[in-house]
Enzyme design. Structure first.
Site, PDB file in Angstrom:
ATOM      1  N   LYS A 169       0.848  -1.186   0.000  1.00 56.75           N
ATOM      2  CA  LYS A 169       0.000   0.000   0.000  1.00 56.75           C
ATOM      3  C   LYS A 169       0.891   1.246   0.000  1.00 56.75           C
ATOM      4  O   LYS A 169       1.398   1.666   1.024  1.00 56.75           O
ATOM      5  CB  LYS A 169      -0.922   0.073   1.227  1.00 56.75           C
ATOM      6  CG  LYS A 169      -1.940   1.210   1.080  1.00 56.75           C
ATOM      7  CD  LYS A 169      -2.177   1.951   2.380  1.00 56.75           C
ATOM      8  CE  LYS A 169      -1.679   3.329   2.482  1.00 56.75           C
ATOM      9  NZ  LYS A 169      -1.878   4.327   1.478  1.00 56.75           N
ATOM     10  N   GLY A 200      -4.803   3.353  -2.220  1.00 57.65           N
ATOM     11  CA  GLY A 200      -5.948   3.578  -1.340  1.00 57.65           C
ATOM     12  C   GLY A 200      -5.529   4.322  -0.095  1.00 57.65           C
ATOM     13  O   GLY A 200      -4.342   4.597   0.101  1.00 57.65           O
ATOM     14  N   GLY A 202      -4.880   5.192   3.903  1.00 57.12           N
ATOM     15  CA  GLY A 202      -4.337   4.497   5.061  1.00 57.12           C
ATOM     16  C   GLY A 202      -5.413   3.959   5.969  1.00 57.12           C
ATOM     17  O   GLY A 202      -5.334   2.819   6.446  1.00 57.12           O
ATOM     18  N   GLU A 203      -6.424   4.754   6.191  1.00 53.89           N
ATOM     19  CA  GLU A 203      -7.491   4.371   7.129  1.00 53.89           C
ATOM     20  C   GLU A 203      -8.312   3.200   6.591  1.00 53.89           C
ATOM     21  O   GLU A 203      -9.045   2.556   7.344  1.00 53.89           O
ATOM     22  CB  GLU A 203      -8.446   5.545   7.409  1.00 53.89           C
ATOM     23  CG  GLU A 203      -7.828   6.706   8.170  1.00 53.89           C
ATOM     24  CD  GLU A 203      -6.969   7.613   7.288  1.00 53.89           C
ATOM     25  OE1 GLU A 203      -6.953   7.420   6.037  1.00 53.89           O
ATOM     26  OE2 GLU A 203      -6.294   8.491   7.835  1.00 53.89           O
ATOM     27  N   VAL A 205      -7.267   0.919   3.306  1.00 54.26           N
ATOM     28  CA  VAL A 205      -6.405  -0.172   2.826  1.00 54.26           C
ATOM     29  C   VAL A 205      -5.356  -0.532   3.889  1.00 54.26           C
ATOM     30  O   VAL A 205      -5.149  -1.708   4.219  1.00 54.26           O
ATOM     31  CB  VAL A 205      -5.731   0.226   1.486  1.00 54.26           C
ATOM     32  CG1 VAL A 205      -4.766  -0.857   1.023  1.00 54.26           C
ATOM     33  CG2 VAL A 205      -6.800   0.475   0.416  1.00 54.26           C
ATOM     34  N   GLY A 206      -4.709   0.498   4.449  1.00 55.09           N
ATOM     35  CA  GLY A 206      -3.680   0.262   5.485  1.00 55.09           C
ATOM     36  C   GLY A 206      -4.274  -0.426   6.706  1.00 55.09           C
ATOM     37  O   GLY A 206      -3.676  -1.343   7.277  1.00 55.09           O
ATOM     38  N   GLU A 244       9.790   1.729  10.579  1.00 54.01           N
ATOM     39  CA  GLU A 244      10.807   2.774  10.359  1.00 54.01           C
ATOM     40  C   GLU A 244      10.096   4.100  10.512  1.00 54.01           C
ATOM     41  O   GLU A 244       9.337   4.514   9.629  1.00 54.01           O
ATOM     42  CB  GLU A 244      11.394   2.672   8.946  1.00 54.01           C
ATOM     43  CG  GLU A 244      12.110   1.382   8.644  1.00 54.01           C
ATOM     44  CD  GLU A 244      13.341   1.156   9.500  1.00 54.01           C
ATOM     45  OE1 GLU A 244      13.770   2.082  10.224  1.00 54.01           O
ATOM     46  OE2 GLU A 244      13.860   0.036   9.472  1.00 54.01           O
ATOM     47  N   CYS A 278      13.450  11.184   7.003  1.00 49.44           N
ATOM     48  CA  CYS A 278      13.451  10.753   8.410  1.00 49.44           C
ATOM     49  C   CYS A 278      14.847  10.832   9.006  1.00 49.44           C
ATOM     50  O   CYS A 278      15.002  10.976  10.202  1.00 49.44           O
ATOM     51  CB  CYS A 278      12.898   9.336   8.520  1.00 49.44           C
ATOM     52  SG  CYS A 278      13.617   8.201   7.340  1.00 49.44           S
ATOM     53  N   GLU A 378       9.481  16.160  14.882  1.00 49.74           N
ATOM     54  CA  GLU A 378       9.906  16.035  13.488  1.00 49.74           C
ATOM     55  C   GLU A 378       9.091  17.009  12.636  1.00 49.74           C
ATOM     56  O   GLU A 378       7.866  16.934  12.602  1.00 49.74           O
ATOM     57  CB  GLU A 378       9.681  14.596  13.015  1.00 49.74           C
ATOM     58  CG  GLU A 378      10.200  14.349  11.620  1.00 49.74           C
ATOM     59  CD  GLU A 378      10.076  12.895  11.188  1.00 49.74           C
ATOM     60  OE1 GLU A 378       8.962  12.340  11.275  1.00 49.74           O
ATOM     61  OE2 GLU A 378      11.086  12.321  10.758  1.00 49.74           O
TER      62      GLU A 378
END
Ligand code: NAP
Ligand code: MG
Length: 471
Positions: A169, A200, A202-203, A205-206, A244, A278, A378
């Site tokens: 995803k 798709g 995140g909410e 498909v993830g 990560e 990151c 961050e």
């Protein structure tokens, strides 16, 4: 206007059942490039079922066969270099310099995994037992937008090497980049179902990947917040997770460093990938009595740092990926000002002449203390905080006073001293007098920068379950 209306399941480009579209916007101009049709929960379930079926046979393939598949993918990617670089510039706003490096990393990912397979022992002896390192199962790969195809290549190549099948995803904002890599993967002729790719949200498909009992492991790159959501869901079915996450990497310039080399390097470390990295070195720790020198050098370096159209060869800092990310970075610059930090360079607003895109002024703050939000959170944009220290011990203490621990940087003209300082920093990787990547060395974070490691033997073993046969 391009329309991407296919996802990839079981060896075929198919139309998803999902009916929602997401607009693809050029970050340099904010003009619409196209739209992508998003997959839904059912599409994700289909992809997982295909990967589960394929695992039955793929998990038993020989190492020679896996190496052949990895080489086939490499060959397909090699044919389309210009397209990979151009689509990353257009859709993501990555600079030409960064997109070119990213392309090289995509290929390197395959090369290092092939090297690993040449020497790795899947059957070991431990004590009196035979230990078989067996493929873990179906892997869910969830990735962000800041280096989309590099993440797909490094995670998928490791999964293939281990004998795992995958459901990927990507970020919906990377749909054109995803389309290109999917075409290459398709051309490589792997058995159907070995990899499946679902565009798709995140909410949706993830979340299905995190929940579904047929996923054995998740490899995730992204924010610490989403990493926590995924890990909480994953534990219900005891999925293994490799996370990560974010960073707030310290860059210690020791008093004996060559400042005319170390400071320009520190700017590169802070502003790499336009600050959307990151591993960006966003806290620059300098000796208090050298602050004026540092300010002088940094002003000079920044006056030669080109912000602008990512297509141009000389551009060092491009636009933020989205208007939302631009707003996030502006918000942090305002927080820094409100907290009493001093803007040495840059500040709020867009650079002159770049009002159309999501451009931020590369910003340097001084008078920062390590408790300020700009030193702790961050930001994910080109914002650097300079923090002063009095002694080496204090520098190490400040470096380690963070909830993160992904990467750190140390500069000194004395290799031994740099090594001693580096050994005391709590981070997954410490760069000494430079910025490099070793694809055979582990990559990952201490503390809230994540769980587990990628790359090399440790990275491969995260896709394997040890099974001891005791005789
Ligand atoms: P993110 O929210 O962490 O998203 C990363 C990936 O996770 C995306 O594919 C995202 O899908 C997906 N996701 C979101 N919610 C999910 C859920 N509930 N379950 C499963 N998957 C989910 O990162 P982002 O939105 O791209 O960026 C936000 C911030 O994260 C940045 O400003 C930055 O601070 C940080 N970040 C860190 C890294 C890193 O490498 N450490 C990379 C990117 C961003 P959607 O795209 O649909 O949301
Ligand atoms: Mg998000």
């Amino acid at each position: 206007m391009k329309t991407i209306d296919k996802i990839y399941i079981n060896g075929e480009f198919i139309t998803p059942e999902g009916t929602e579209y997401f607009d693809l916007i050029n970050p340099t101009t904010n003009e619409q490039l196209g739209k992508v049709l998003l997959g839904n929960q059912k599409d994700t379930q289909k992809a997982i079922a295909a990967a589960k079926e394929a695992f039955k046979t793929f998990s038993k393939t020989t190492i020679t066969k896996r190496i052949q598949y990895l080489q086939n993918i490499q060959t397909s990617i090699e044919k389309r270099k210009e397209e990979f670089i151009n689509v990353m510039i257009e859709e993501y706003g990555g600079t030409k310099q960064f997109a070119t490096i990213s392309y090289a990393y995509m290929l390197k990912g395959f090369e290092s995994v092939i090297n690993l397979l040449d020497t790795y022992d899947f059957t070991k002896t431990m004590g009196k037992s035979e230990v078989q390192m067996t493929p873990i199962g179906v892997v869910g790969i969830i990735i962000p937008w800041n280096s989309s195809n590099v993440f797909i290549c490094s995670k998928l190549s490791t999964a293939i090497a281990a004998g795992c099948t995958s459901v990927i995803k990507p970020s919906e904002m990377s749909a054109q980049q995803t389309q290109l890599i999917t075409e290459c993967l398709h051309e490589a002729g792997l058995p159907k179902g070995v990899f499946n790719i679902v565009n798709g949200l995140g909410e949706i498909v993830g979340a299905e990947i995190s929940r579904n009992p047929d996923i054995a492991k998740i490899s995730f790159t992204g924010s610490t917040n989403v990493g926590k959501i995924i890990a909480k869901e994953a534990v219900n079915t005891m999925k293994r997770v490799t996370l990560e996450l974010g960073g707030k990497s310290p860059n210690i310039i020791l008093d004996d460093a060559n400042f005319s080399e170390a400071i320009p390097l520190a700017v590169i470390a802070a502003y790499m990938n336009s600050g959307q990295a990151c591993i960006a070195g966003t806290r620059l720790l300098v000796p208090e009595n050298r602050l004026e020198d540092v300010k002088k050098i940094i002003k000079e370096v920044l006056s030669n740092t080109i912000v602008g159209d990512p297509k141009n060869e000389t551009t060092a800092v491009g636009p933020m990926v989205s208007a939302k990310q631009y707003e996030r970075v502006q918000n942090y610059i305002q927080i820094g000002i409100d907290e009493g930090a001093e803007v040495l360079i840059g500040g709020l607003g867009k650079p002159e002449g770049l009002e159309k895109g999501n451009f931020v002024k590369p910003t340097v703050f001084v008078n920062v203390n390590n408790q300020m939000r700009i030193a702790r959170e961050e930001i994910f944009g080109p914002v650097l905080s300079i923090i002063t220290y009095k002694t080496e011990e204090e520098a190490i203490e400040i470096a380690n006073d963070t909830t993160y621990g992904l990467q750190a940087y140390v500069s000194s003209s004395d290799e031994k001293r740099a090594h001693k300082v580096a050994s005391q920093i709590n981070a997954g990787r410490v760069q000494i007098n430079g910025i490099g990547h070793d694809p055979m060395a582990p990559f990952g974070g201490f503390k809230q920068s994540g769980i587990g490691r990628e790359f090399g033997i440790i990275g491969l073993e995260a896709y394997l379950e040890p099974k001891a046969l005791i005789r």
